[in-house]
Design an enzyme around this catalytic site. Structure first.
Site, short mmCIF file in Angstrom:
data_model
loop_
_atom_site.label_atom_id
_atom_site.label_comp_id
_atom_site.label_asym_id
_atom_site.label_seq_id
_atom_site.Cartn_x
_atom_site.Cartn_y
_atom_site.Cartn_z
N CYS A 1 0.86 -1.18 0.00
CA CYS A 1 0.00 0.00 0.00
C CYS A 1 0.90 1.23 0.00
O CYS A 1 2.05 1.17 0.44
CB CYS A 1 -0.85 0.05 1.26
SG CYS A 1 -1.73 -1.47 1.53
N TYR B 1 -4.21 -13.78 -4.34
CA TYR B 1 -3.89 -13.30 -2.99
C TYR B 1 -4.64 -14.08 -1.92
O TYR B 1 -5.87 -14.16 -1.96
CB TYR B 1 -4.27 -11.82 -2.96
CG TYR B 1 -3.91 -11.01 -1.75
CD1 TYR B 1 -2.68 -11.17 -1.11
CD2 TYR B 1 -4.79 -10.05 -1.26
CE1 TYR B 1 -2.35 -10.38 -0.02
CE2 TYR B 1 -4.46 -9.25 -0.17
CZ TYR B 1 -3.25 -9.42 0.45
OH TYR B 1 -2.92 -8.64 1.52
N HIS C 1 -2.51 -12.01 4.70
CA HIS C 1 -2.93 -10.90 5.56
C HIS C 1 -4.38 -10.98 6.02
O HIS C 1 -4.90 -10.00 6.54
CB HIS C 1 -2.74 -9.54 4.83
CG HIS C 1 -1.32 -9.30 4.42
ND1 HIS C 1 -0.94 -9.22 3.11
CD2 HIS C 1 -0.21 -9.11 5.14
CE1 HIS C 1 0.36 -9.01 3.02
NE2 HIS C 1 0.81 -8.94 4.26
N ASP D 1 3.44 -9.11 9.52
CA ASP D 1 4.23 -9.11 8.29
C ASP D 1 5.19 -7.91 8.32
O ASP D 1 6.38 -8.04 8.04
CB ASP D 1 3.28 -9.01 7.09
CG ASP D 1 3.96 -9.30 5.78
OD1 ASP D 1 5.05 -9.88 5.78
OD2 ASP D 1 3.39 -8.94 4.73
#
Ligand code: ADP
Ligand code: SF4
Length: 691
Positions: free
Chosen positions: A31, A170, A173, A266
């Site tokens: 991000c 994906y 997360h 992470d």
């Protein structure tokens, strides 16, 4: 300088299905607070990384349908063909420098509130969405699952049209439906998508298979998967289902990108984890697949990278933060310029600004987010505009960066520092427990400065206004910092707290300068970033009885934005620091302090032989005011401009001080501008005639 042959292995190409990465450096999706909202900024930022040598340059998460609208967050979006052009722009910027462009597609499940689209969010089972919004995601039926597969497939096809070389499916997360389906605590289904592990993995397998079939030999297909969640048997475990899933799908994707969920596990900050902290969780992956494996770990040391490849832990070195702090990290290794690497300090200010939905900034890299709108390049800076001499007063982060960037422009620079060491607040704060890595802000700059013939540095030189003028400089930057207030003035108090002038009241500056308060100590935190918690931890470590009181519900509340809050609170509790939340400090007496409940005003007393006030700071700007306040004297001394920068200008983060220092140097010789950057919408509007 030629590259050290020890690092040759890092520059071997890696095949990712039908495409080939030119080396082993892989910028994982991250991000950036720009995304679809500031697409020109995003594209330029990615292009700079490709130029800096990363072989794979990824997007942030790209959501694929209105049911996964995470309005509030400035991520990417690929809902229709209309979204293709801005993503194509990023691909062009990346391809221009010979890198591969990767897109990470996601549907966020319960992490989408759909506040903009007004759709009902989707999830494996019925569940409230995150963030306590009064919204529930509904359990997907078979039609929804078929739709989801179609949306994902459509997005893959559009990604190919946009020019991407690699598509990332994906499941990391906890932010992606396909990953959420894998977790029994989320997936309560009784159909073929729930129950057994094979069933729970089915959807992820399907979207990877769909993608592979659709792209054929035109794109690589990556599986991004969190092998562990660090929540024990309740979650994914790398020695349990995490491993089994990689075994089940081992040869399906063209590359495995593995990590630990959620985001705070992470992107752990340097206060709480060392470089390589994910290795115990991900090191099994290469043993169960022949496909290349990438993972992150805040890697900045090339020797460590080499050992990861040689020891069969990784094929590619993943990086988000190290690529933000130094987009040219691979090139610097390649060119034998190891000392020039601007190492990430692990502070997560980058994450914080993404959370604030503003273009990312970085403590180490002041050009981050400014590549397009200000035209700032991390490695190139225009030559000086004139033969001016520059005096920088104060060698904290603002002064160090000002001197460095002005020196790089070719100006003759004098840097004067009152203390016997460089670094200002960075030197002080990096001595607090857990903050050693922050010293990199000083070390990188000090190292560069000492090599520059056009920069002279004076330590132990506290300048008066008269001395500053005697230097004969044309341009002066005053970077004299700020000091913590003792009176308690801050967010909760706009009048001095009664008793704050007592002898037992100290500031963080006093504590960092070596003053030893008497216990028991009350640390009063109305600042809410790291300092209150850090001072409490230090004093507790010194053996004192410590209580931290704060008007907020939790300690160091702003560190939620840097993904640290829960760890800070857990550490303080573990150390035996008492926590008084929702409490205003209303008075300080002899050996006691009065706290008032922020809701009821009810008062109670706590024992406090001393109080450390962590509320707000005042700029140390007396020197600036004296200089700037006498234009005639400046003129007589030949000084064309005086500018205050960093905490002396406005006390804020170290990142802000570095940025201000850099800005000072960039703007030397330039006309001041009211709006010093381009804006996306107005640039677009400029293509249309004004009425
Ligand atoms: P910033 O974060 O803005 O860089 P810091 O507080 O880290 O600010 O650094 C300010 C530095 O300025 C400190 O190292 C301090 O010793 C130095 N300083 C303050 N006043 C003077 C002065 N009159 N002359 C030289 N150095 C000064
Ligand atoms: Fe690293 Fe901090 Fe920069 Fe983020 S802001 S990249 S954590 S130095």
């Amino acid at each position: 300088m030629p590259r050290d042959p020890r690092y040759d292995i890092l520059f071997e190409p890696v095949k990712i299905g039908p495409v080939t990465a030119r080396n082993r450096f892989y910028q994982v999706p991250h991000c950036n607070g720009m995304g679809r909202t500031f697409p020109s900024s995003m594209a330029a930022m990615r292009g700079v990384k490709a130029e800096g040598g990363w072989a794979v340059v990824s997007t942030e998460q790209i959501d694929i349908h209105p049911t996964t609208d995470i309005t509030g967050a400035t991520e990417g979006r690929l809902w229709s063909d209309r979204d293709i052009p801005y993503l194509a722009r990023m691909c062009d910027a990346v391809h221009e420098h010979g890198a591969l462009a990767l897109i990470e597609l996601t549907h966020n499940g319960k992490f989408a509130t759909a506040a903009y689209s007004r759709e009902v969010p989707l999830f494996p089972s019925h569940i409230p969405v995150v963030g306590n919004a009064p919204v529930q995601a509904r359990a997907m039926d078979k039609t929804d699952i078929a739709d989801y597969r179609r949306w994902h497939l459509d997005a893959v096809k559009r990604a190919r049209r946009a020019g991407f070389d690699i598509v990332c499916c994906y499941a990391a997360h906890n932010l992606s439906l396909a990953g959420q389906f894998m977790l029994p605590r989320y997936n309560r289904r009784a159909d073929e998508y729930g129950g057994s592990l094979e069933n729970r993995v089915r959807l992820f397998r399907e979207i990877v298979e769909d993608a592979k079939e659709a792209v054929g030999d035109t794109m690589g297909v990556v599986a991004r998967f969190a092998v562990d969640e660090r929540r024990g048997a309740e979650g994914m475990e790398s020695d349990g289902e995490g491993r089994e899933i990689v075994e089940m799908l081992a040869e399906l994707p063209d590359l495995w990108d593995v990590n630990v969920a959620e985001w705070e596990n992470d992107s752990v900050t340097s206060r709480f984890a060392e470089e390589g902290y994910q290795e115990p969780f991900i090191s099994f992956v290469k043993q169960v697949t022949t496909k290349p494996v990438v993972a992150v770990g805040r890697y900045t040391s090339p020797d460590r990278m080499v050992s990861l490849v040689r020891n069969g832990v990784l094929d590619m070195i993943g990086a988000a933060r190290p690529s933000i702090a130094d987009p040219f990290l691979p090139r610097k290794i390649e060119e034998g310029r190891i000392d020039d690497i601007r190492e990430c300090i692990g502070c997560n200010i980058c994450v914080g600004w993404d959370h604030l939905q503003a273009p990312m900034r970085c403590t180490q890299n002041p050009t981050k987010g400014e590549e397009w709108r200000k035209g700032w390049h991390p490695e190139r800076i225009p030559r000086k505009a004139a033969d001016d001499r520059v005096l920088v007063i104060g060698a904290g982060p603002a002064g160090l960066e000002a001197a460095l960037a002005a020196g790089q422009r070719g100006y003759g620079v004098t840097l004067a520092e009152a203390a016997g060491e460089l670094g200002g607040r960075v030197a002080r704060e990096s001595r607090l427990p857990g903050f050693a890595a922050w010293g990199r802000v000083r070390d990188y700059r000090a190292h560069q400065l000492r090599r520059m013939a056009n920069v002279e540095i004076f330590l132990d030189s506290r300048l008066t206004a008269g001395q500053a003028l005697e230097f004969g400089a044309d341009r002066v930057a005053v970077a004299t910092g700020a000091s913590w207030r003792k009176d308690g003035y801050g967010r909760a108090h706009q009048f001095p707290i009664p008793g704050a002038d007592g002898a037992g009241v100290l500031t963080p500056d006093d504590v960092m300068a070596g003053s030893a308060p008497e216990g028991p100590v009350l640390v009063y935190d109305d600042d809410h970033y790291y300092m209150g918690g850090a001072i409490a931890e230090k004093l507790r470590g010194d053996g004192l009885e410590v209580t931290l009181a704060t008007p907020d519900p939790v300690v160091s509340s702003w560190t939620v934005e840097t993904l640290e809050q829960h760890r800070i609170q857990a550490r303080l509790i573990g150390l035996g620091v008492g926590v008084e939340a929702n409490a205003r400090l209303s008075a300080i007496g002899d050996g006691v302090a009065a706290l008032a409940c922020v809701f009821t005003g009810r008062r109670r007393e706590v024992a406090a032989a001393s109080v450390v006030m962590v509320t707000s700071r005042l700029p140390d700007d007396a020197l600036y005011r004296e200089l700037a306040g006498d234009p005639e004297r400046l003129r007589d001394a030949g000084v064309a401009s005086v500018r205050r920068i960093g905490d002396c200008h406005g006390p804020a983060t170290i990142a802000a001080a570095v940025y201000e220092g850099h800005r000072f140097a960039r703007e030397l010789g330039a006309e001041p501008r009211d709006i010093p950057f381009k804006r996306e919408l107005t640039e677009l509007a400029a293509e249309f005639a004004l009425p």
